[in-house]
Design an enzyme around this catalytic site. Sequence first.
Site, PDB file in Angstrom:
ATOM      1  N   GLY A 131      86.492  -3.335  14.277  1.00  0.00           N
ATOM      2  CA  GLY A 131      87.050  -2.374  13.506  1.00  0.00           C
ATOM      3  C   GLY A 131      87.909  -1.449  14.580  1.00  0.00           C
ATOM      4  O   GLY A 131      88.276  -1.821  15.567  1.00  0.00           O
TER       5      GLY A 131
ATOM      6  N   MET B 141      87.429   1.261  15.877  1.00  0.00           N
ATOM      7  CA  MET B 141      86.743   1.810  16.938  1.00  0.00           C
ATOM      8  C   MET B 141      86.349   0.977  18.165  1.00  0.00           C
ATOM      9  O   MET B 141      85.641   1.163  18.805  1.00  0.00           O
ATOM     10  CB  MET B 141      85.742   2.772  16.384  1.00  0.00           C
TER      11      MET B 141
ATOM     12  N   VAL C 248      81.425  -5.119  17.879  1.00  0.00           N
ATOM     13  CA  VAL C 248      80.148  -5.256  18.047  1.00  0.00           C
ATOM     14  C   VAL C 248      79.746  -6.895  18.324  1.00  0.00           C
ATOM     15  O   VAL C 248      80.260  -7.716  17.629  1.00  0.00           O
ATOM     16  CB  VAL C 248      79.094  -4.783  16.859  1.00  0.00           C
TER      17      VAL C 248
ATOM     18  N   ASP D  89      76.813  11.071   9.679  1.00  0.00           N
ATOM     19  CA  ASP D  89      77.449  10.015   8.733  1.00  0.00           C
ATOM     20  C   ASP D  89      76.578   9.048   8.084  1.00  0.00           C
ATOM     21  O   ASP D  89      76.450   7.799   8.222  1.00  0.00           O
ATOM     22  CB  ASP D  89      78.398   9.190   9.857  1.00  0.00           C
TER      23      ASP D  89
END
Length: 553
Positions: free
Chosen positions: A41, A43, A46, A159
């Site tokens: 993504g 950011m 993973v 979040d």
Amino acid sequence: MTSQSPTRHGSPTWGGGSAGRAAPGSLVGGRYALRSAIGTGGMGTVWRASDTLLRREVAVKEVVCPGGLAASDRDAMYERTLREARAAAALSHPSVVQVYDVVTEDGRPWIVMELLDARSLADMVIEDGPLAPRAVAKIGIALLGALEVAHAAGVLHRDVKPANVLICADGRCVLTDFGVARMPTDIQLTTPGMVLGSPHFISPERAMGGAFGPPSDLFSLGVSLYTAVEGRPPFDRGDPIETMHAVVEEPPAPPVRAGPIAGVLHGLLEKDPARRWDVPTARSVLRDLLAGPLANRSRDHVTDPYAVVPPQQRQAAYPGPPVDTGPGTQIGGRAMLSADEPLEDAIARAYGAPRSGHRRQARRTRLAVIAGVAAITLVGAVLAATKLFGNPSPSSGQPRPSASPSDQPLIPIETQQHGAITINVPAGWRRTIGGSYVDFVDPADPLRKIRVNIETASDPRSFLGVAERNLKKVNSSCPGYARVELRDATLAGQPAAELEYTCTQGAVQRHGLWRATVSAGKAYHFFMTVPEPRFADSKIIFDELVRSFKLNF
């Protein structure tokens, strides 16, 4: 958890810690060999990786700043990420993801966590449809425990949403990605006019720039549980700004599938954080529901106390009632995805497949990781950029109601009239007229009853005092009467009184609320009595009685 200073450890150069990304085969921290990317993504990425020291599979979160950030902003984001890792590593609970290590490599942080065979709650709803109330109740208890541990340690998640909830193959429920978590005593790293989080799941006080605390996480939990059982968020308007307005000003869309847990949703979605349900209250009601109306009466049941769905069975064991797919009832949808993430990629991410939309291959591999990359939605200065949520079709959200927050209940209702009294009662309850009163009884539970009446009286308190004396009589309909409280109140804008009480009848304890007002020598009143385990989730009914009560003079 160990923390290492910046070092190469034989890994390639990745652009000064901001522009580049790692590749399969890279060695991080001298011991974590990256194997394959599981999720990618804005950011970062993973990775599935091998811990060459302990010889186990792990998940490694590579944090990469979005392009164009100033050096100071990049450093602030990395600092927040390190705080996230320190905060999460200090928490110990079966429903909190385990953080093993934090490594600073090439000037930026990497978070090493447990690798889980799981799907996110968002992906389950998108692919399988809404979950049954029993499964959602168990998920709620698990997440309440996770938040309780975090809040006790002074950690706020900030979040909570279905994309950050994983349901593992063994049935375990895990809250992941403290990607925007912070210690309340830490320096605030966001800037004025910027709010972190997803607008569908943000709390009203946070949306308005108010104080953020544990109740804010609980509101987000309420939105997440609503989404899981209903198949869509309660405030979705198809546009970020309209959604934010609905979160702050409008009631949630009335649930149609929640059943007994509607009261819990109502308590967690309370706009006022001071009145919002806390962890003990919500957990107690959910446990009562699981022992009562939501009890599993099948012989093939899960005994693992941490399993929220049967291992390897998941939604097949919780088919639930048929899903209404009429206009405005879209199940799942973009509201539960990360910003700019296609649905096919979300599904592929959930199953560990390449980001190619090959859904059959994804179902075969079915591997997900804890804590995908934190997608930070900037609400305020950046919220107007509606491209974050694409251009949903008109059916992707509920039509925006014109009513005020108090004008729409969280339960299906119908308006009834008795003499000068007009009042809203639950739709479908059986109506019985007896003398000066009328009863409304839940056809599914005869012990849940509402009575509306008109009698002669001088003032509300003395009227309820007489009613209380009658309840105390040995041959009354309320044996074992005990007063909880007699208090002043209002009704239809007039002075009123309210009596709260309990009765014990055999093995069943009942809980009642009775409110009355007096006008021109007449007491206009109603009471609700329900089994004690149903009181908390039935309180929404009494609140609607009070709200809708009118005198037609």
